[in-house]
Scaffold this active site. Structure first.
Site, mmCIF file in Angstrom:
data_model
loop_
_atom_site.group_PDB
_atom_site.id
_atom_site.type_symbol
_atom_site.label_atom_id
_atom_site.label_comp_id
_atom_site.label_asym_id
_atom_site.label_seq_id
_atom_site.Cartn_x
_atom_site.Cartn_y
_atom_site.Cartn_z
ATOM 1 N N TRP A 205 38.075 49.051 44.500
ATOM 2 C CA TRP A 205 39.385 49.582 43.053
ATOM 3 C C TRP A 205 39.716 47.642 43.673
ATOM 4 C CZ3 TRP A 205 44.734 48.937 46.143
ATOM 5 C CH2 TRP A 205 44.369 48.643 46.816
ATOM 6 N N ASP A 206 39.518 46.735 44.447
ATOM 7 C CA ASP A 206 39.580 45.793 44.728
ATOM 8 C C ASP A 206 39.134 45.028 43.290
ATOM 9 O OD1 ASP A 206 38.478 46.852 46.978
ATOM 10 O OD2 ASP A 206 37.571 44.830 48.061
ATOM 11 N N GLU B 116 45.189 52.533 54.243
ATOM 12 C CA GLU B 116 43.823 53.285 54.799
ATOM 13 C C GLU B 116 43.811 54.034 56.369
ATOM 14 O OE1 GLU B 116 40.472 51.148 54.020
ATOM 15 O OE2 GLU B 116 40.158 51.935 52.071
ATOM 16 N N LYS C 257 47.415 50.225 57.639
ATOM 17 C CA LYS C 257 46.353 48.949 57.942
ATOM 18 C C LYS C 257 46.711 47.441 56.256
ATOM 19 C CE LYS C 257 41.361 48.903 55.975
ATOM 20 N NZ LYS C 257 40.295 49.932 55.847
ATOM 21 N N GLN C 258 47.703 47.734 55.713
ATOM 22 C CA GLN C 258 47.609 46.681 54.436
ATOM 23 C C GLN C 258 48.558 47.271 53.580
ATOM 24 O OE1 GLN C 258 43.742 48.830 53.472
ATOM 25 N NE2 GLN C 258 43.726 47.885 51.364
HETATM 26 O O1 IFM Z 1 39.142 47.953 48.812
HETATM 27 C C1 IFM Z 1 39.175 47.575 50.654
HETATM 28 C C2 IFM Z 1 40.294 48.824 50.633
HETATM 29 O O2 IFM Z 1 40.884 48.943 50.101
HETATM 30 C C3 IFM Z 1 40.411 48.460 52.229
HETATM 31 N N1 IFM Z 1 39.120 48.746 53.054
HETATM 32 C C4 IFM Z 1 38.024 47.775 51.827
HETATM 33 C C5 IFM Z 1 37.661 47.973 50.675
HETATM 34 C C6 IFM Z 1 36.668 47.202 50.403
HETATM 35 O O3 IFM Z 1 37.561 45.684 49.887
#
Ligand code: IFM
Length: 464
Positions: free
Chosen positions: A137-138, A265, A370-371
């Protein structure tokens, strides 16, 4: 001038010496040649190679003539790059930021094949083996805004990749026992999911709705409704068929997305993740809107009255774990059941990843992100949230977010900037710059964090 007969892609060879001597090249196949020169004379050879992929063998038409003049090829190369820089360069007086920005823009441009919709941009920007060249999805959330603004043709191609891989997405849905299309968490070139970890593959379903969000982002910015009608609508309808089966209905009539991993995640199986549900609601809303606008086409794609009714029902009753009066929006409905964590005890070395210092078992039951998750939702749906809600979310989630993912810094940086937290924004900017460029971290050893490149670009363009 010598012509060599065609051998495996090497077509012609022009050999010149500075003294006009005849130069003999015996074998190009072994990459060796023999040149006899008088003492004091030099020779130069130019070799041309045509490259094509195994996908193109049938349609490949060898060029009749090679242009082997290095100078003119170099001029052409420069002209293409100059145009690219004219379209995309951003100038700043901050030298360090300028370097990082140009690094990001360069990698975004060179990692995208604007002429071939059969490939997209893998998570490492085709610059390393990390993630094995898979698509995430990046592309849609982090990188696409750059292309929409600087090269809409490339943006369209990236979305076409998702259209062309719809058959793979259908196979993914079928594997899980659903109708319609479910986009891969880690997509191969065919759209099939190659993610080896069950947590992500099974639960990080938001990517399917993110793609529809990205289509609308592109269409709203460019006005290319033809793309929407001819390709986007099919993606919408097929993914809607999946969503209406993926939801669970409760006795209060609500539809719910249970067992979901949001963008964060570190919580693998949550219920009604706010980000995911908001995305899916938007995706269904757009499906209904454009299926109505392009009725005939939608009907041909199977969007009949029964399906329309069901999609509307799910759209209207899909649960959002917040409302306009919720000051602090919870990341998911079951947020409170996770444990608080003393970060100072667990995360001793702040220069290393948090996940390396905690067991997965403990991580997955703790309030440690994580984010960006709720904050990302607020960034993508700005009109939905008040400043009070954004501030409450930032102040609550930032201290418990590890930013282990390279996708996090840009979003937090942008939101900090929006809230007027200037020092925080600067801190995140530095983080973005360091992800690939701080040599001591060796961040780029498996490839470029290309999502961060797109994130940095968004951060900078948000400021202007
Ligand atoms: O898509 C990302 C995810 O959000 C976090 N881990 C790495 C992936 C790839 O960049």
């Amino acid at each position: 001038e010598v012509n060599i007969t065609k051998e495996d892609g090497i077509k012609t060879c022009k050999v010149a010496t500075n003294g006009g001597d005849l130069v003999t090249i015996r074998s190009f196949m072994t990459r060796s040649g023999e040149v006899t020169l008088d003492a004091g004379k030099s020779a130069m050879t130019e070799k041309g190679v045509e490259v094509y992929t195994s996908r193109d063998i049938d349609s490949y038409k060898p060029l009749d003539n090679f242009e082997l003049d290095v100078d003119s090829l170099y001029q052409k190369h420069c002209a293409v790059w100059n145009k690219k820089w004219e379209e995309a360069d951003i100038k700043t007086e901050d030298e360090k930021l300028q370097g990082a920005l140009r690094f990001s823009v360069y990698h975004l441009i060179r990692s995208c094949n604007e002429d071939d919709p059969r490939v997209a941009i893998c998570a490492k920007g085709h610059a390393g083996e990390g993630y094995y060249g898979r698509y995430f999805w990046d592309t849609e959330i982090n990188m696409l805004p750059f292309f929409i603004k600087t090269n809409p043709k490339a943006a369209r191609n990236l979305l076409m990749f998702r259209y062309l891989t719809l058959p793979g997405a259908k196979r993914n849905a079928a594997k899980y026992g659903y109708s319609g299309a479910r986009y891969a968490w880690e997509s191969s070139v065919t759209g099939d999911d190659e993610c080896a970890n069950w947590q992500y593959a099974d639960h990080e379903i938001h990517v399917t709705a993110d793609i529809v969000y990205a289509i609308m982002n592109y269409v709203n910015a460019t006005g290319d409704e033809e793309f929407l009608r001819d390709y986007g609508l099919e993606i919408m309808i097929e993914t809607a068929k999946y969503w209406i089966e993926r939801v669970d209905k409760r006795s209060d009539g609500s539809y719910n997305l249970l067992g979901v991993m949001g963008p964060d995640e570190y919580l693998p199986m949550t219920d009604n993740n706010a980000y995911t549900n908001r995305m899916v609601k938007y995706s269904l809303e757009m499906t209904l809107k454009y299926a109505d606008k392009y009725k005939e086409k939608a009907e041909n794609l199977g969007f009949d009255e029964r399906l329309e009714k069901k999609v509307r029902d799910v759209y209207e009753n899909l649960k959002l774990p917040y409302n306009k009066d919720t000051v602090l929006i919870k990341q998911c409905e079951d947020w409170d059941r996770y444990a608080d964590l003393d970060f100072n005890v667990v995360w001793k070395d702040r220069n290393d990843f948090f996940a390396r210092q905690i067991s997965q078992e403990k991580n997955y039951r703790s309030k440690a992100l994580k984010q960006a998750d709720v904050l990302l939702m607020m960034y993508l749906f700005p009109e939905d949230f008040t400043e009070e809600q954004v501030k409450a979310a930032y102040d609550y989630y930032e201290p418990i977010t590890t930013h282990d993912s390279s996708l996090s810094a840009a979003i937090y940086g942008i939101m900090a900037q929006k809230l007027g937290y200037t020092e925080e924004a600067k801190r995140f900017l530095q983080k973005m710059i360091d992800i690939d460029l701080d040599e001591s971290r060796k961040g780029a050893e498996d490839g470029i964090h290309i999502a961060n490149c797109g994130g940095l670009w968004q951060f900078v363009t948000c400021l202007t």
